[in-house]
Design an enzyme around this catalytic site. Structure first.
Site, PDB file in Angstrom:
ATOM      1  N   TYR A 169     -56.510 -34.449  58.829  1.00  0.00           N
ATOM      2  CA  TYR A 169     -55.762 -33.433  58.083  1.00  0.00           C
ATOM      3  C   TYR A 169     -55.108 -33.948  56.813  1.00  0.00           C
ATOM      4  CZ  TYR A 169     -56.231 -29.106  60.565  1.00  0.00           C
ATOM      5  OH  TYR A 169     -56.714 -27.935  61.061  1.00  0.00           O
ATOM      6  N   GLU A 255     -61.898 -41.947  89.731  1.00  0.00           N
ATOM      7  CA  GLU A 255     -62.503 -41.115  88.685  1.00  0.00           C
ATOM      8  C   GLU A 255     -61.680 -39.871  88.394  1.00  0.00           C
ATOM      9  OE1 GLU A 255     -66.610 -39.992  89.345  1.00  0.00           O
ATOM     10  OE2 GLU A 255     -66.522 -38.377  87.869  1.00  0.00           O
ATOM     11  N   ASP A 307     -67.321 -40.250  91.995  1.00  0.00           N
ATOM     12  CA  ASP A 307     -68.230 -39.321  92.657  1.00  0.00           C
ATOM     13  C   ASP A 307     -69.578 -39.987  92.884  1.00  0.00           C
ATOM     14  OD1 ASP A 307     -66.360 -37.319  92.638  1.00  0.00           O
ATOM     15  OD2 ASP A 307     -67.177 -36.288  90.879  1.00  0.00           O
TER      16      ASP A 307
END
Lengths: 426, 426
Positions: A169, A255, A307
């Site tokens: 910005y 995780e 997972d």
């Protein structure tokens, strides 16, 4: 018998002990703690041996690689500042002598990446390209590069941190969109030979940590055993983190959020002294730096709970070996020797995860799994290859949360203790 | 003059003071602090007046609404447990007397929602529907409802918290996908007349807090002035949060991470005593509960710093008036009287935000803006209507980060101090 019947009546759901596979196999905690102590000792011994012997930790310089590689290091703000100033002087000289100017920018393309098995991480080779101001195809990027250098120089003078979004910005007209300023920012890191954190540009914080860890954050001492259930947000600027102390035996890298919350509420770290950390999904730079710092300063083993799907292993690999996009900084961002604790594809049958809690892998999942099997960092670990091959063959995946089918606390009360007791990591 | 020239040479970028609109208008801090003290005093006086006078805080019961409304309250775990047990007994009776069974489930559809201006929040009307077991169209949902009730009962017995994802995984075969167990969970909250947090089912934590606040999280005392730059992760379970103490004059509610990081690093809360909180985007339940608890216990004004776009206002409205999905719990989730500090559409011209830092609104943005103009909670605040009308007319939006175009610290050093000094909130 009557007692058992009564219990069944009172609590007929999935929390009935008889439904929990292996619950009876969990040994008393002191036995498990002994196992963990051995693991910690071996990690410490290995670290100390390598640092005391003449052959200290392997670095790129120690290897005779066919191609030269480029790596960055942490630089102090004043070094970054003087690097930018000398670069600017060189450019001014070049312009004054009538040669115009160009930046020599390292290439970060896939063709310039290399996995180094000895280091177990991805590094950047030394190809680079001239970014000329006097060439129509590179003038824009050269200008952006000059502007980013100037903005970083400001950050050095002020000694403050900003986000990539802030940087964008400050000059939207020039940068046009954030991918352009982000990408040049990585170029500038490479050019100056310093880490992105040295530039004082930080990413939004995402990770949390809880457990047996005390550290200082921007001058404040933080005791992570006294952070309730919420834990401590991992600071976005690692350079203000220090004084790490811990009596933990290992670091548990989780995780996802849900498993983290379960372990934090159960104060798992009090039963098995550990530090629990999560980036809530994709690892961000701040969490990766924090994990590495813990591992290095505290010399603790890191066990990962992800997972059982290709992305779980992918996440593990980003922590362990780095991402391709930031391979130039892999030495600082990666944590060596992370053990894959679970949920592993072989756990699905071993722990009798019900069929309905397993999910079929999509075509994309299977492709990602097969691609991973071709990656060097997987290949070098035969155990991982075996597990991943099983996953791709069975075409089944499962989340950590699938363990909840045996009761909400099965993860903290049976699965993890048994894994630790059996040293069941790869 | 020479000095000015020198500075320009050293720092030719956007941080030059002469480029910073209104920097010279910022008065000394004590003047601004006096303004804030007045604001805080007025909020405290209002709260105390309403609680000491006979007309205490308005509740649904005090209003003679044409339609009856349904609201839930926080219940202790043992009350939830006994509610479930009596419900189960009633069902057993019904089955034994040959009538089968059905749950009487409150409707949470849009048609059953009502905005109550006196309360300034959305509430749920009292329409409900029978969910029969002996009807082919409702048997599945009735079964899911029974199962969720049983699982919640287990949580009560064990006194632990789980996530919605955990809940789903306890019976994937029945629930099929998580939207089904999630939706029935809200039904169960409504049926039992208690908040979702009373059911000990929590959402993943997202928010962080830093600044002049001390509170207890699960028994640990947390001092948020000593949380470095990372801040304290907001606990997912509000029922274990207590003992709030603060010498702040206001709460600064920040939409996004980047602005939060800027304010945390600059320790804005030391210059202007405040508590800074963010949910990093869409407000999650934990952050909404935490904000409300701070406002109620500490009796502090809440000032909001959001992007100047329809979603910024939408986020503000979720904190203030609640979301339609959880309107049954609006009394516990909403924080009354949040002031819109910035970035407001009128700030764009006032603070001379450069054209290139403003973004054109998309068709969807404009539609969302127009829809908001029709919402009762916007209509009741003429200042908000004016601002939103301006936004839709100019078709321009801007992020908080757009202020970085005047220098990275413009937000904390000029914009916010001036806003506070001028009492420029709506």
């Amino acid at each position: 018998m009557a007692d058992k019947k009564k219990r069944r009546q009172r609590d007929p759901g999935s929390d009935d002990d008889t439904n929990q596979p292996f619950k009876s196999r969990v040994k008393p905690d002191p036995v498990i703690l002994q196992t963990l102590q051995k693991l910690t000792d071996s990690v410490r011994a290995a670290v100390e041996a390598s640092s005391s012997s003449s052959s200290k930790t392997l670095t790129l310089a120690d290897l005779s690689l066919s191609s030269t590689c480029r790596e960055v290091t942490d630089l102090s703000l004043s070094s970054v500042q003087s690097s930018i100033e000398s670069l600017t002087l060189r450019i001014a000289h070049s312009i004054l002598s009538g040669n115009g100017f160009a930046f020599d920018v390292p290439s970060r393309s896939a063709a310039n990446q290399l996995y180094v098995p000895e280091l177990d991480r991805i590094v950047l080779k030394d190809k680079s390209a001239l970014r000329q101001y006097s060439n129509i195809s590179t003038v824009r990027k050269a200008t952006i590069t000059a502007r980013i250098l100037q903005l970083i120089h400001q950050l050095c003078l002020k000694s403050i941190h900003v986000t990539k979004r802030d940087l964008f910005y400050t000059d939207v007209k020039l940068f046009q969109d954030q991918t352009q300023s982000d990408s040049v920012l990585d170029d500038v890191s490479c050019m100056l030979g310093c880490t992105r954190s040295s530039l004082n540009v930080i990413a939004a914080e995402k990770g949390v940590v809880v457990g047996r860890l005390i550290f200082s954050d921007n001058g404040d001492m933080i005791d992570c055993t006294k952070m309730g259930m919420g834990g401590k947000a991992i600071p976005p600027n690692i350079d203000r983190v220090g004084d790490m102390q811990s009596d933990a035996l290992f670091i548990l890298l989780v995780e996802k959020d849900a498993a983290y919350i379960r372990l934090a509420e159960d104060r798992f770290y009090n039963r098995f002294p550990c530090i629990i950390v999560t980036a809530k999904g994709q690892p961000d730079v701040a969490t990766r730096l924090f994990l590495r710092k813990m591992k290095m300063e505290l010399k603790l083993p890191v066990l990962a709970l992800v997972d059982s799907d290709p992305y779980g292993l992918k996440i593990l690999s980003v922590y362990g070996c780095g991402s391709k996009n930031m391979s130039y900084d892999s030495a600082n961002l990666t944590t060596p020797d992370i053990k894959w604790l679970g949920i592993r594809p072989s756990d699905l049958d071993k722990y009798k995860i019900p069929e309905q809690c397993r999910l079929p892998m999509t075509e994309q999942d299977i492709k990602t799994g097969k691609d991973l099997l071709e990656e060097d960092f997987v290949k070098k670990n035969p155990g991982w290859v075996e597990e991943l091959t099983l996953m791709v063959k069975t075409k089944q995946k499962a989340e950590i949360q699938a363990l909840s089918s045996f009761g909400f606390q099965y993860l903290s009360e049976v699965y993890l203790p048994l894994k630790l007791q059996q040293q069941d990591w790869l």
